[in-house]
Design a protein around this motif. Structure first.
Motif, short mmCIF file in Angstrom:
data_model
loop_
_atom_site.label_atom_id
_atom_site.label_comp_id
_atom_site.label_asym_id
_atom_site.label_seq_id
_atom_site.Cartn_x
_atom_site.Cartn_y
_atom_site.Cartn_z
N ARG A 199 5.90 1.87 -18.40
CA ARG A 199 6.33 0.56 -18.90
C ARG A 199 6.83 -0.32 -17.76
NH1 ARG A 199 7.39 0.21 -24.47
NH2 ARG A 199 6.02 1.69 -25.54
N LEU A 200 7.52 0.29 -16.80
CA LEU A 200 8.00 -0.49 -15.65
C LEU A 200 6.83 -0.99 -14.81
CD1 LEU A 200 11.09 1.57 -14.42
CD2 LEU A 200 11.10 -0.68 -15.51
N TRP A 201 5.80 -0.16 -14.66
CA TRP A 201 4.61 -0.64 -13.95
C TRP A 201 4.04 -1.87 -14.63
CZ3 TRP A 201 0.72 3.47 -11.79
CH2 TRP A 201 1.38 4.31 -10.89
N LEU A 202 3.98 -1.84 -15.95
CA LEU A 202 3.46 -2.98 -16.70
C LEU A 202 4.32 -4.22 -16.52
CD1 LEU A 202 2.40 -1.32 -20.08
CD2 LEU A 202 0.92 -2.67 -18.60
N ARG A 203 5.64 -4.03 -16.54
CA ARG A 203 6.54 -5.18 -16.48
C ARG A 203 6.70 -5.72 -15.06
NH1 ARG A 203 12.67 -4.00 -17.36
NH2 ARG A 203 12.50 -3.76 -15.09
N ASP A 204 6.98 -4.83 -14.10
CA ASP A 204 7.34 -5.28 -12.76
C ASP A 204 6.13 -5.42 -11.82
OD1 ASP A 204 9.93 -5.24 -13.66
OD2 ASP A 204 10.47 -3.35 -12.67
N ARG A 205 5.09 -4.63 -12.03
CA ARG A 205 3.85 -4.69 -11.25
C ARG A 205 3.97 -4.17 -9.82
NH1 ARG A 205 -0.45 -7.87 -14.23
NH2 ARG A 205 0.54 -7.97 -16.26
N HIS A 206 5.09 -4.45 -9.13
CA HIS A 206 5.30 -4.00 -7.76
C HIS A 206 6.80 -3.97 -7.50
CE1 HIS A 206 6.03 -8.25 -7.02
NE2 HIS A 206 4.82 -8.52 -7.48
N CYS A 207 7.19 -3.69 -6.29
CA CYS A 207 8.61 -3.71 -5.93
C CYS A 207 9.21 -5.05 -6.32
CB CYS A 207 8.77 -3.47 -4.44
SG CYS A 207 10.48 -3.59 -3.83
N THR A 208 10.37 -5.02 -6.97
CA THR A 208 10.97 -6.26 -7.48
C THR A 208 11.83 -6.97 -6.45
OG1 THR A 208 12.88 -5.03 -8.36
CG2 THR A 208 11.01 -5.37 -9.85
N TYR A 209 12.02 -6.37 -5.28
CA TYR A 209 12.84 -7.03 -4.26
C TYR A 209 12.13 -8.31 -3.82
CZ TYR A 209 16.15 -7.39 -0.38
OH TYR A 209 17.15 -7.81 0.47
N PRO A 210 12.83 -9.44 -3.75
CA PRO A 210 12.17 -10.72 -3.44
C PRO A 210 11.33 -10.66 -2.17
CG PRO A 210 14.44 -11.09 -4.13
CD PRO A 210 14.28 -9.61 -4.01
N GLY A 211 10.07 -11.07 -2.30
CA GLY A 211 9.16 -11.13 -1.17
C GLY A 211 8.41 -9.85 -0.87
N CYS A 212 8.71 -8.76 -1.61
CA CYS A 212 8.03 -7.48 -1.35
C CYS A 212 6.96 -7.24 -2.39
CB CYS A 212 9.04 -6.33 -1.37
SG CYS A 212 8.29 -4.71 -1.01
N ASP A 213 5.76 -6.84 -1.95
CA ASP A 213 4.68 -6.55 -2.88
C ASP A 213 4.19 -5.11 -2.74
OD1 ASP A 213 3.46 -6.72 -0.45
OD2 ASP A 213 2.01 -8.27 -1.00
N ALA A 214 5.08 -4.20 -2.32
CA ALA A 214 4.71 -2.79 -2.27
C ALA A 214 4.23 -2.34 -3.65
CB ALA A 214 5.90 -1.94 -1.83
N PRO A 215 3.09 -1.65 -3.73
CA PRO A 215 2.53 -1.32 -5.05
C PRO A 215 3.46 -0.42 -5.86
CG PRO A 215 1.37 -0.17 -3.29
CD PRO A 215 2.25 -1.17 -2.63
N ALA A 216 3.29 -0.50 -7.18
CA ALA A 216 4.16 0.24 -8.09
C ALA A 216 4.14 1.74 -7.81
CB ALA A 216 3.76 -0.04 -9.54
N SER A 217 2.98 2.26 -7.40
CA SER A 217 2.86 3.70 -7.17
C SER A 217 3.70 4.18 -5.98
CB SER A 217 1.39 4.08 -6.95
OG SER A 217 0.85 3.40 -5.84
N TRP A 218 4.20 3.25 -5.17
CA TRP A 218 5.05 3.61 -4.04
C TRP A 218 6.53 3.45 -4.38
CZ3 TRP A 218 2.76 1.18 1.08
CH2 TRP A 218 1.45 1.65 1.26
N CYS A 219 6.84 3.04 -5.60
CA CYS A 219 8.21 2.62 -5.95
C CYS A 219 8.97 3.68 -6.74
CB CYS A 219 8.17 1.32 -6.75
SG CYS A 219 7.54 -0.10 -5.80
N ASP A 220 10.29 3.59 -6.65
CA ASP A 220 11.20 4.40 -7.46
C ASP A 220 11.70 3.55 -8.62
OD1 ASP A 220 11.05 6.41 -5.50
OD2 ASP A 220 12.68 5.49 -4.35
N ALA A 221 12.11 4.23 -9.69
CA ALA A 221 12.78 3.56 -10.81
C ALA A 221 14.28 3.56 -10.51
CB ALA A 221 12.49 4.27 -12.12
N HIS A 222 14.85 2.38 -10.38
CA HIS A 222 16.25 2.21 -9.98
C HIS A 222 17.10 1.80 -11.18
CE1 HIS A 222 19.75 0.60 -7.85
NE2 HIS A 222 19.53 -0.57 -8.43
N HIS A 223 18.27 2.44 -11.35
CA HIS A 223 19.24 2.01 -12.36
C HIS A 223 19.96 0.77 -11.85
CE1 HIS A 223 18.75 6.19 -13.78
NE2 HIS A 223 19.26 5.78 -14.93
N LEU A 224 19.81 -0.36 -12.54
CA LEU A 224 20.48 -1.59 -12.11
C LEU A 224 22.00 -1.43 -12.14
CD1 LEU A 224 18.10 -4.10 -13.93
CD2 LEU A 224 18.25 -3.69 -11.46
N ILE A 225 22.51 -0.88 -13.23
CA ILE A 225 23.89 -0.38 -13.23
C ILE A 225 23.76 1.13 -13.07
CG2 ILE A 225 26.02 -0.09 -14.56
CD1 ILE A 225 25.52 -2.94 -13.63
#
Length: 444
Positions: free
Chosen positions: A342-368
């Protein structure tokens, strides 16, 4: 200003052009006099002048060609040679770009192109790319869609560069193409697939040339994408170049296949993550959009998606959820595979501003953070690549999920050092996250 420009005589236009040239030539010697805002204003003025200047170049070339000026010269000239003879910048290279665009603008069917170029809204370079894209697309477009496609290319050309215009081809073909043409393009591409015999380019080092279709690329990237992510060891960064990581990932996939032999693979095969509406899937229309890896944003033909949909691992992605639990509250610390999809669908890639690292390279981070009472829920989750995951924690940045005017959800980041601690304090005081959002936006 437009009215004043329309009332100027040709002689007055020339006088002002010479004055503008003198001003631009003198500008480098007086930049020290300007404030920061005035430097920006000067850059904007030069940008506007360059844009309308290119449009004027095309207009002059169109007029000269229609009057027969190049043909009447002694010796006779082509439109390209006429431009090169009278334009310093094009004396060596580039004259053909102006000539080609000017010739196209003379065609009554290209009124949209001529208006966009002569007004300076679209550059000559972008117009040339658009002409080439239209040449390739037009035989495959529905006749009633041609003007709409032209208008779309010009609108895009006003806001983006030629590279972006070139990348639009598949989207236009999928949306406005003749029935079956997008699928046919994949079939033709599949017949052109090839892998060369390796040639030695250095002692013990071999080079292969691989040509594969959109479908093949999606499968390849799905297989090697996660394995090619940077992999630090004991806190030390992964210094392998990107291309080396990809080569080693491919060899790892081949090694797994060889080890499996004739046996069934012990792990699930690499999944291709794609979105498509149920209506388009059933009608064999439109296109699917790839997600998760380096192919994110690229299209897949509807027939290709239908074939992929035969695989049980992709049906929930294409046809909708089978009811997986996606909000776990405090009961679980780790995000589940269903949540990560679901996160892949929503975020598509790293959500840090200006970063487009693909979703398959990303971790799921707890905002809180889970340790601070955060839930393992999608509204408390964001995709972050390893580098920015570390940055967010070390700098104590704060993110939250927000919904825009179109109802799309995304992660917003407050990159003020210590913003996360401020958010925790607001939560502990009972004010909630939203109470500080406005202030956070001002600090970004």
């Amino acid at each position: 200003m437009a009215t004043e420009a329309a009332e100027l005589s040709y002689a007055e236009c020339l006088r002002r052009l010479h004055a503008a040239r003198e001003a631009a030539a003198a500008l480098p010697g007086v930049t020290w006099q300007a404030t920061g805002a005035e430097l920006a204003e000067g850059m904007e003025a030069l940008g506007d002048l360059a844009a309308v200047g290119e449009g004027a170049e095309v207009a002059l070339t169109v007029e000269a060609v229609e009057r027969g000026e190049p043909a009447n010269a002694s010796p006779p000239l082509t439109a390209r040679d006429w431009v090169a003879a009278h334009h310093r910048r094009y004396a060596v290279v580039g004259a053909s770009r102006v000539a080609v665009v000017a010739q196209a603008c003379r065609d009554p069917r290209h009124a949209i192109l001529r208006d966009a170029v002569v007004s300076g809204r679209v550059s000559i370079g972008t117009a040339r790319v658009a002409l080439n894209e239209m040449r390739l697309l037009k035989p495959h477009l529905r006749p009633e869609a041609v003007d709409s496609v032209w208008a779309g290319l010009m609108t895009l050309g006003e806001r983006h560069d030629a590279r972006t215009v070139r990348q639009l081809r598949e989207h236009l073909l999928a949306t406005h193409g003749l029935e079956g043409d997008f699928d046919d393009s994949e079939d033709r591409a599949r017949r052109g697939q090839s892998l060369s015999a390796g040639r030695e380019v250095a002692p013990g080092l071999f080079e292969y040339l691989l040509r594969i279709s959109r479908e093949g690329r999606a499968a390849l990237e799905a297989a090697i994408g996660p394995l090619s992510a940077p992999a630090p060891v004991d806190g030390e960064p992964d210094l392998r170049p990107h291309d080396q990581r990809r080569a080693e990932a491919l060899l790892a996939v081949i090694g797994r296949a060889q080890a499996a032999g004739d046996r069934t693979w012990s792990s699930t095969k690499a999944q291709v993550f794609v979105t498509i509406s149920l209506q388009d899937l059933q009608r064999r229309a439109g296109s699917g959009t790839l997600l998760g890896g380096l192919t994110t944003g690229e299209l897949a033909t509807p027939e290709t998606v239908r074939r992929w949909a035969c695989d049980a691992t992709i049906i929930p992605t294409v046809l909708g959820s089978r009811g997986e639990v996606v909000d776990l509250g405090r009961a679980e610390r780790w995000f589940t595979p269903a949540q990560i999809k679901r996160l892949w669908l929503r975020d598509r890639h790293c959500t840090y501003p200006g970063c487009d690292a693909p979703a398959s390279w990303c971790d799921a981070h707890h905002l809180i953070h889970w340790a601070d009472g955060g839930a393992t829920d999608l509204d408390n989750a964001a995709l972050l690549c390893q580098r920015h995951h570390t940055t967010v924690h070390s700098q104590r940045f704060h993110g939250w999920v927000a919904t825009d005017d179109q109802g799309r959800s995304g992660v917003v980041w407050d990159r003020t050092r210590g913003a996360y601690d401020d958010a925790l304090a607001r939560l502990d005081s009972g004010l909630g996250r939203a109470a500080g959002d406005d202030a956070a936006r001002h600090r970004r």
